[in-house]
Design an enzyme around this catalytic site. Sequence first.
Site, PDB file in Angstrom:
ATOM      1  CB  ILE A   1      -0.993   0.020   1.181  1.00 36.14           C
ATOM      2  CG1 ILE A   1      -0.267  -0.097   2.525  1.00 36.14           C
ATOM      3  CG2 ILE A   1      -2.012  -1.114   1.028  1.00 36.14           C
ATOM      4  CD1 ILE A   1      -1.196   0.005   3.735  1.00 36.14           C
TER       5      ILE A   1
ATOM      6  CB  CYS B   1       7.147 -11.929   6.755  1.00 35.07           C
ATOM      7  SG  CYS B   1       5.367 -11.951   7.106  1.00 35.07           S
TER       8      CYS B   1
ATOM      9  CB  SER C   1       9.725 -13.123  -5.573  1.00 30.69           C
ATOM     10  OG  SER C   1       9.463 -12.953  -4.191  1.00 30.69           O
TER      11      SER C   1
END
Length: 358
Positions: A10, A76, A95
């Site tokens: 965000i 995480c 990734s």
Amino acid sequence: MKVLELYSGIGGMHYALRESGVAAKVVTAIDINPVANAVYRHNFPETILMNRNIESLKVQELNKLDLDAIFMSPPCQPFTTLGLKKDALDNRARSLLHILDLIPELKSLRYILLENVKDFGVSQMRNNVVNCMENCGYVYRELIVSPCQFGIPNSRNRYYLLAKRKNLNFCFKQPLLKNSLPSELLKLLPKSKHSTLAQKNGKVNTKSGGMCYTLENILENIEESKYLLPSKLLQKRAWVLDIRTSENNGSCCFTKGYGHYAEGTGSVYCPFSDEMIKLKYNEASNRENNSDKRVQLLSDLKLRFFSPKEVCRLMCFPGDFNFPKHITDRQKYRLLGNSINVHVISRLILLLYTENET
């Protein structure tokens, strides 16, 4: 300075960069979560935002951006108990491994900032990151930092890695990797509204040993009934809640399960005093389990979840940050739980960018 914001969520890193005052621009942001991207685009319509898998990135397209810095907060879950701690073997870690493969080929890259949960610091993936830094000619610093060290009444211990090319100097030596920021590092940083407020009317926080302002400063006037804890939750989980009042100067880490699960996902708010809470709980403990009287005694405390806006304030998002109207409260909590503390990152950007010791 041109910044690539990976796992942009965000936009916490973007806001932190803006707060830091460093002359820099986010040239591209990348995330695969369409809900997070809708929020990011709503607040940063001028920034190029890519909705794509980070594993699909190619060296050539990143080199075309002429990047100076990469800021990132990778998933995480590979390093948490709930995520089974599969570490670098977890598919969600692929990734980041891909980014580590790209870094040696990024010609203009000078700075890297990485954030993750505390246990990342003892993971194999952390070793992979550090090996990449050393092999590619970067110097680095590792820190465990929580917002309460900056006067903010919230505990959110996180691992941070700051790295820069070897021809650039750090303004501080590598501290011992422990659950606090050395006081000499805090002295390098400029005063902020958070530290000023904490010194003006704060209390000593038992977690950090420093001053934190009270939760009264982040509360908003809301319709209480919207966020009240339901009776069923009080029946089952009343004794595991972390309850805070306006006079408290701390709160637990808010996770993406907040508002849906009660235990271990964040604190709840009570409009009454600690003494009243203790009194009502003592009365309730003398009643039969799940009895109507016990539930009524607990309901009298008007326990509620902190609103998304209040969680935003604890995570130091600025006043002009807002969610699109179609985003639900549950989605807001999930997005905030996966985000970062804006003020903490802004201070670390300053430490990363500053070269000379002061």
